[in-house]
Design a protein around this motif. Sequence first.
Motif, PDB file in Angstrom:
ATOM      1  N   UNK A 221       0.829  -1.216   0.000  1.00 42.93           N
ATOM      2  CA  UNK A 221       0.000   0.000   0.000  1.00 42.93           C
ATOM      3  C   UNK A 221       0.861   1.264   0.000  1.00 42.93           C
ATOM      4  N   UNK A 222       1.960   1.230   0.727  1.00 43.91           N
ATOM      5  CA  UNK A 222       2.868   2.381   0.723  1.00 43.91           C
ATOM      6  C   UNK A 222       3.467   2.589  -0.663  1.00 43.91           C
ATOM      7  N   UNK A 223       3.874   1.504  -1.305  1.00 38.97           N
ATOM      8  CA  UNK A 223       4.488   1.606  -2.630  1.00 38.97           C
ATOM      9  C   UNK A 223       3.498   2.047  -3.715  1.00 38.97           C
ATOM     10  N   UNK A 224       2.218   1.748  -3.517  1.00 40.11           N
ATOM     11  CA  UNK A 224       1.220   2.108  -4.529  1.00 40.11           C
ATOM     12  C   UNK A 224       0.508   3.420  -4.227  1.00 40.11           C
ATOM     13  N   UNK A 225       0.965   4.149  -3.210  1.00 39.67           N
ATOM     14  CA  UNK A 225       0.405   5.471  -2.950  1.00 39.67           C
ATOM     15  C   UNK A 225      -0.900   5.489  -2.183  1.00 39.67           C
ATOM     16  N   UNK A 226      -1.200   4.445  -1.440  1.00 42.96           N
ATOM     17  CA  UNK A 226      -2.440   4.418  -0.653  1.00 42.96           C
ATOM     18  C   UNK A 226      -2.391   5.388   0.525  1.00 42.96           C
ATOM     19  N   UNK A 227      -1.198   5.808   0.913  1.00 42.16           N
ATOM     20  CA  UNK A 227      -1.029   6.787   1.984  1.00 42.16           C
ATOM     21  C   UNK A 227      -0.428   8.044   1.374  1.00 42.16           C
ATOM     22  N   UNK A 228      -0.989   9.197   1.711  1.00 40.94           N
ATOM     23  CA  UNK A 228      -0.547  10.436   1.058  1.00 40.94           C
ATOM     24  C   UNK A 228       0.755  10.979   1.629  1.00 40.94           C
ATOM     25  N   UNK A 229       0.952  10.861   2.926  1.00 39.21           N
ATOM     26  CA  UNK A 229       2.168  11.376   3.555  1.00 39.21           C
ATOM     27  C   UNK A 229       2.408  10.613   4.862  1.00 39.21           C
ATOM     28  N   UNK A 230       2.858   9.366   4.783  1.00 41.17           N
ATOM     29  CA  UNK A 230       3.045   8.573   6.007  1.00 41.17           C
ATOM     30  C   UNK A 230       4.134   9.159   6.886  1.00 41.17           C
ATOM     31  N   UNK A 231       3.891   9.100   8.183  1.00 37.70           N
ATOM     32  CA  UNK A 231       4.883   9.637   9.125  1.00 37.70           C
ATOM     33  C   UNK A 231       5.440   8.571  10.058  1.00 37.70           C
ATOM     34  N   UNK A 232       4.705   7.467  10.233  1.00 38.69           N
ATOM     35  CA  UNK A 232       5.160   6.433  11.159  1.00 38.69           C
ATOM     36  C   UNK A 232       4.434   5.128  10.871  1.00 38.69           C
ATOM     37  N   UNK A 233       5.138   4.012  11.101  1.00 40.13           N
ATOM     38  CA  UNK A 233       4.523   2.689  11.044  1.00 40.13           C
ATOM     39  C   UNK A 233       4.794   2.021  12.386  1.00 40.13           C
ATOM     40  N   UNK A 234       3.736   1.549  13.001  1.00 42.07           N
ATOM     41  CA  UNK A 234       3.842   0.907  14.303  1.00 42.07           C
ATOM     42  C   UNK A 234       3.331  -0.524  14.187  1.00 42.07           C
ATOM     43  N   UNK A 235       4.038  -1.436  14.831  1.00 39.13           N
ATOM     44  CA  UNK A 235       3.623  -2.841  14.872  1.00 39.13           C
ATOM     45  C   UNK A 235       3.304  -3.196  16.312  1.00 39.13           C
ATOM     46  N   UNK A 236       2.306  -4.061  16.471  1.00 41.72           N
ATOM     47  CA  UNK A 236       2.020  -4.565  17.815  1.00 41.72           C
ATOM     48  C   UNK A 236       1.446  -5.968  17.723  1.00 41.72           C
ATOM     49  N   UNK A 237       1.648  -6.693  18.806  1.00 38.91           N
ATOM     50  CA  UNK A 237       1.126  -8.042  18.928  1.00 38.91           C
ATOM     51  C   UNK A 237       0.609  -8.172  20.350  1.00 38.91           C
ATOM     52  N   UNK A 238      -0.703  -8.186  20.492  1.00 37.98           N
ATOM     53  CA  UNK A 238      -1.290  -8.205  21.837  1.00 37.98           C
ATOM     54  C   UNK A 238      -1.075  -9.534  22.540  1.00 37.98           C
ATOM     55  N   UNK A 239      -1.013 -10.619  21.782  1.00 33.86           N
ATOM     56  CA  UNK A 239      -0.791 -11.921  22.409  1.00 33.86           C
ATOM     57  C   UNK A 239       0.596 -12.004  23.028  1.00 33.86           C
ATOM     58  N   UNK A 240       1.569 -11.393  22.359  1.00 36.22           N
ATOM     59  CA  UNK A 240       2.930 -11.399  22.872  1.00 36.22           C
ATOM     60  C   UNK A 240       3.230 -10.185  23.737  1.00 36.22           C
ATOM     61  N   UNK A 241       2.288  -9.269  23.824  1.00 31.62           N
ATOM     62  CA  UNK A 241       2.360  -8.070  24.679  1.00 31.62           C
ATOM     63  C   UNK A 241       3.521  -7.148  24.325  1.00 31.62           C
TER      64      UNK A 241
END
Length: 170
Positions: free
Chosen positions: A49-69
Motif C-alpha cells: 500500500x505504501x508503494x502504490x500510494x495508498x497513503x498520502x504522507x506517512x509519518x510512522x509505522x507501528x507494529x504490535x502483537x497483543x498476544x505477545x504483549x
Amino acid sequence: MRRSSWTPSIVPNDNDETVYLVADDFGRFGYAWCEADYETTDLETVIRDLLTGQYSNPIRVVAFNTAERWSEDVSEDVAAELRRRCDLQMRELPSTISDFVERHEDRDRRQLTLRSLTPTRISRAVAYLSRMPTPAFDPLRKDRRQQHGAEAAEGPLPATMRAHSAFLLH
C-alpha cells in the motif's frame, strides 16, 4: 441489572497476528492512524500500500502483537524495505513515501544505489579504494604474479581492479 467493566477489544485476538498501522499526515487536518481492514494489517500489505500510494504522507509505522504483549515503532525497518524494493526494481521511490523513507532511513546503513552513482562519486570511491592496503588474500594476485613476475604481486592492485573487487565483495 448488573454492569460489567468488560468492553470488547478492537484488536485481533489471534495469537500469532502482528498488526501494522500507518500514521498519515493530512496537512492542516492533522495526523491520524489510517483506518484498515483486519485482513490488511499485515506487513506485506502495508508495504504494498505504501508503494502504490495508498497513503498520502506517512509519518510512522507501528507494529504490535497483543498476544505477545509488545509494540514497536518499525518505521526504520519499513523505510529500509521500501528502499530495497525500489532499488531491486530499479525505480525511484514514489513521491508519496520519499519523505518518509528519507526521514526514517538509518544513515549509518544507507548504501549508494547504482542509479545515484555519479562520475564524481565513482572517482572518489576509486581514489579511496586505491589507498587501501592490499588484502592478505586476493584472487587476482596469482594471475598478476604469473603475468608480471613476483615483484608485481607485491604492489597494490590497480584502482579499477580494487574498485571492482570491492563492489563484488560488498
